[in-house]
Design a protein around this motif. Structure first.
Motif, mmCIF file in Angstrom:
data_model
loop_
_atom_site.group_PDB
_atom_site.id
_atom_site.type_symbol
_atom_site.label_atom_id
_atom_site.label_comp_id
_atom_site.label_asym_id
_atom_site.label_seq_id
_atom_site.Cartn_x
_atom_site.Cartn_y
_atom_site.Cartn_z
ATOM 1 N N LEU A 1 0.813 -1.222 0.000
ATOM 2 C CA LEU A 1 0.000 0.000 0.000
ATOM 3 C C LEU A 1 0.847 1.274 0.000
ATOM 4 N N GLY A 2 2.172 1.089 -0.090
ATOM 5 C CA GLY A 2 3.056 2.231 -0.277
ATOM 6 C C GLY A 2 3.585 2.886 0.975
ATOM 7 N N LEU A 3 3.355 2.290 2.156
ATOM 8 C CA LEU A 3 3.748 2.940 3.399
ATOM 9 C C LEU A 3 5.248 3.202 3.463
ATOM 10 N N PHE A 4 6.053 2.241 2.982
ATOM 11 C CA PHE A 4 7.495 2.351 3.166
ATOM 12 C C PHE A 4 8.187 3.194 2.104
ATOM 13 N N ASP A 5 7.429 3.609 1.101
ATOM 14 C CA ASP A 5 8.011 4.437 0.038
ATOM 15 C C ASP A 5 7.483 5.868 0.047
ATOM 16 N N ALA A 6 6.346 6.087 0.670
ATOM 17 C CA ALA A 6 5.649 7.367 0.548
ATOM 18 C C ALA A 6 6.337 8.482 1.331
ATOM 19 N N LYS A 7 6.250 9.679 0.776
ATOM 20 C CA LYS A 7 6.654 10.915 1.445
ATOM 21 C C LYS A 7 5.403 11.776 1.557
ATOM 22 N N VAL A 8 4.964 12.011 2.772
ATOM 23 C CA VAL A 8 3.686 12.709 2.961
ATOM 24 C C VAL A 8 3.807 13.760 4.063
ATOM 25 N N PRO A 9 2.931 14.765 4.048
ATOM 26 C CA PRO A 9 2.963 15.805 5.086
ATOM 27 C C PRO A 9 2.595 15.235 6.452
ATOM 28 N N ARG A 10 2.987 15.982 7.487
ATOM 29 C CA ARG A 10 2.570 15.645 8.846
ATOM 30 C C ARG A 10 1.198 16.251 9.163
ATOM 31 N N TYR A 11 0.711 17.106 8.281
ATOM 32 C CA TYR A 11 -0.614 17.735 8.400
ATOM 33 C C TYR A 11 -0.824 18.438 9.729
ATOM 34 N N THR A 12 0.132 19.322 10.047
ATOM 35 C CA THR A 12 -0.093 20.245 11.158
ATOM 36 C C THR A 12 -0.843 21.485 10.677
ATOM 37 N N SER A 13 -1.060 21.568 9.385
ATOM 38 C CA SER A 13 -1.930 22.588 8.792
ATOM 39 C C SER A 13 -2.484 22.019 7.496
ATOM 40 N N TYR A 14 -3.544 22.661 7.004
ATOM 41 C CA TYR A 14 -4.045 22.326 5.671
ATOM 42 C C TYR A 14 -4.621 23.589 5.042
ATOM 43 N N PRO A 15 -4.157 23.954 3.821
ATOM 44 C CA PRO A 15 -3.072 23.285 3.123
ATOM 45 C C PRO A 15 -1.752 23.425 3.868
ATOM 46 N N THR A 16 -0.791 22.576 3.522
ATOM 47 C CA THR A 16 0.485 22.586 4.212
ATOM 48 C C THR A 16 1.326 23.776 3.750
ATOM 49 N N ALA A 17 2.332 24.120 4.556
ATOM 50 C CA ALA A 17 3.119 25.332 4.335
ATOM 51 C C ALA A 17 3.733 25.437 2.936
ATOM 52 N N PRO A 18 4.170 24.336 2.294
ATOM 53 C CA PRO A 18 4.730 24.490 0.943
ATOM 54 C C PRO A 18 3.738 25.072 -0.069
ATOM 55 N N ALA B 1 -6.431 18.064 -1.584
ATOM 56 C CA ALA B 1 -6.718 18.416 -2.978
ATOM 57 C C ALA B 1 -5.535 19.082 -3.678
ATOM 58 N N TYR B 2 -4.435 19.333 -2.963
ATOM 59 C CA TYR B 2 -3.312 20.050 -3.565
ATOM 60 C C TYR B 2 -2.290 19.089 -4.169
ATOM 61 N N ASP B 3 -1.547 19.589 -5.119
ATOM 62 C CA ASP B 3 -0.563 18.797 -5.858
ATOM 63 C C ASP B 3 0.608 18.448 -4.952
ATOM 64 N N GLN B 4 0.738 17.187 -4.605
ATOM 65 C CA GLN B 4 1.791 16.769 -3.685
ATOM 66 C C GLN B 4 3.153 16.647 -4.359
ATOM 67 N N THR B 5 3.195 16.710 -5.669
ATOM 68 C CA THR B 5 4.478 16.576 -6.364
ATOM 69 C C THR B 5 5.307 17.849 -6.287
ATOM 70 N N LYS B 6 4.699 18.942 -5.857
ATOM 71 C CA LYS B 6 5.414 20.221 -5.806
ATOM 72 C C LYS B 6 6.177 20.433 -4.501
ATOM 73 N N ALA B 7 6.018 19.541 -3.548
ATOM 74 C CA ALA B 7 6.679 19.687 -2.252
ATOM 75 C C ALA B 7 7.334 18.364 -1.867
ATOM 76 N N ARG B 8 8.468 18.446 -1.188
ATOM 77 C CA ARG B 8 9.179 17.256 -0.736
ATOM 78 C C ARG B 8 8.926 17.106 0.766
ATOM 79 N N HIS B 9 8.360 15.972 1.134
ATOM 80 C CA HIS B 9 7.994 15.756 2.529
ATOM 81 C C HIS B 9 8.817 14.623 3.132
ATOM 82 N N SER B 10 8.601 14.393 4.422
ATOM 83 C CA SER B 10 9.322 13.344 5.126
ATOM 84 C C SER B 10 8.623 12.003 4.928
ATOM 85 N N ALA B 11 9.283 10.948 5.374
ATOM 86 C CA ALA B 11 8.761 9.585 5.216
ATOM 87 C C ALA B 11 7.437 9.431 5.965
#
Length: 451
Positions: free
Chosen positions: A10-27, A439-449
């Motif tokens: 399901l992609g858990l070990f490869d994904a880079k995703v926000p920690r979602y302390t805000s939405y939209p995220t700071a990037p 709903a935002y484009d996640q390819t424009k920001a680099r997030h943590s594991a």
């Protein structure tokens, strides 16, 4: 816990995703937000309401290699003293624009190292803060404390000012790991700081500890957690180390080949989590643990757990104002971030304007998606009735969204007319599930594991 292979599929070990302390995220913040937007938001705060205030101190005596926060090193007090005076100017400017009768439900000092401030600086800063707004009844004043950079005089000043919750960073007690991440802090020094904090009547103690550090093993994290438990913190944040050397250049000093694999990171988290649970701590959200009488536990049981830039909180204020360089404010209308560079921040305040340099105005389905993500991150569940009553969406459309999300995760969640629920053994996927409502484009920001 489910088999690692299923999480891997399901992609858990490869994904880079926000920690979602805000939405939209700071990037996704944009430079179109400025002083005018900030002033408009301040003007719309209701009179006699409660708000939160965050104060950022970006200075450190030394720069820890693992840290990705916006900080700068200093060996002298002069830059810190000058910065405190700028904070006081910003607070006086804020006072002119806040409606009357506002009180503080939460006051938090973060950094950097807030305990770099001398006792006189602490007193002058708190005096300026409480000139803007007093603490509300049952309000909480918390400060991030570096055990290596604190003494009795500074703690006396903080306690006298009303600090009633302290937060200490531990990271890991293993000397070898500490040397690798550039953060030397013995158990003895940490215990001494905790004892001094408690001796001053501060009974609420937070602690941060990291998993996923270089050379960390289940045995080493077990030893560190057991030492931390001997200090009896009321609340613990078990954060995953975010290795983002493209953003935090100092992390390039940390050997990447010594970092655990994603699968090993999950083992480290599970090892630490079990120890906290065995010692009587309740799990809160994806990475916090707290004693049963702690406010986070009570908020979680009552469905009042929230998420903000400091992580999980029981604060119910709709407005969070950030002062200091790089601080982010949250309003019902959107986000506003101060200039990240200290020089640009100081220049704006000297010109008697707020230093807001970017942010985001809520639009379209932002508030709906923000609430869906917050509910997933805080409660591992979404109540359809609450969402349909509070937002412009029908039960049918919401159910279709839940069904689509569940399908992406092999039907591992429970979806009904009442809402969506994430079973306990599926919760390592929580950040991935939250991302499906983004709903935002996640390819424009680099997030943590993701783990």
């Amino acid at each position: 816990m489910r088999p690692k292979q299923q999480f891997s599929d399901l992609g858990l070990f490869d994904a880079k995703v926000p920690r979602y302390t805000s939405y939209p995220t700071a990037p996704h913040f944009n430079p179109g937000i400025n002083d005018g937007f900030f002033r408009d938001c301040l003007a719309q705060i209701p009179e006699k309401t409660q708000i939160s205030l965050y104060v950022h101190v970006p200075f450190c005596r030394r720069l820890c290699w693992f840290c990705a926060c916006r900080t700068q090193g200093t060996q002298t007090a002069a830059p810190v003293a000058a910065y405190v005076e700028t904070l006081r100017q910003e607070l006086r400017l804020l006072q002119k624009h806040l409606p009357s009768g506002v009180t503080l439900s939460r006051l938090h000092w973060g950094g950097g190292t807030p305990t770099l401030l001398s006792p006189d600086m602490i007193t002058s800063l708190t005096d300026s803060i409480f000139d803007v707004a007093p603490m509300a009844e049952n309000g909480e004043f918390s400060v991030e404390i570096d055990p290596n950079e604190v003494d009795g005089a500074r703690l006396d000043a903080l306690a006298k000012a009303g600090m009633n919750r302290a937060s200490i960073g531990v990271q890991d007690f293993d000397p070898g790991i500490q040397e690798t991440i550039g953060r030397l802090q013995s158990y003895e020094i940490t215990k001494q700081a905790v004892d001094m904090i408690r001796a001053r009547g501060v009974t609420s103690l937070n602690a941060d500890i990291l998993f996923g550090l270089p050379d960390q093993s289940p045995q080493k994290i077990t030893e560190s957690v057991q030492k931390l438990l001997s200090l009896s913190p009321d609340r613990v944040a078990l954060y995953g180390y975010a290795h983002v050397p493209w953003m935090a250049k100092r992390q390039q000093l940390i050997p990447s080949d010594a970092l655990p694999t994603p699968e090993e990171r999950l083992d480290l988290f599970e090892t630490a989590a079990k120890l906290f649970k065995w010692d009587g701590y309740d799990a809160i959200g994806i990475d916090h643990f707290a004693l049963p009488e702690d406010g986070l536990v009570i908020a979680a049981k009552d469905g009042r757990l929230r998420r903000n830039f400091q992580g999980y909180t029981d604060d119910q204020a709709d407005v969070l104002i950030g002062v200091g360089a790089s601080s982010i404010s949250r309003f019902p209308q959107g986000y506003a971030q101060n200039a990240p560079a200290t020089a640009a921040y100081v220049k704006a305040i000297e010109e008697k304007r707020f230093s807001v340099s970017r942010g985001h105005v809520f639009q379209n389905d932002d508030t709906l998606n923000a609430r869906l993500i917050e509910a997933v991150m805080c409660d591992f569940a979404v109540d359809s009735q609450e969402i349909c009553e509070g937002y412009d969406i029908t039960a049918e459309v919401l159910k279709k969204r839940f069904d689509a999300v569940n399908k992406q995760f092999d039907g591992l969640m429970q979806v009904s007319d009442e809402g969506l629920y994430i079973p306990e053994d599926v919760r390592p996927l929580t950040r991935l599930i939250a991302r499906t409502f983004d709903a935002y484009d996640q390819t424009k920001a680099r997030h943590s594991a993701a783990i």
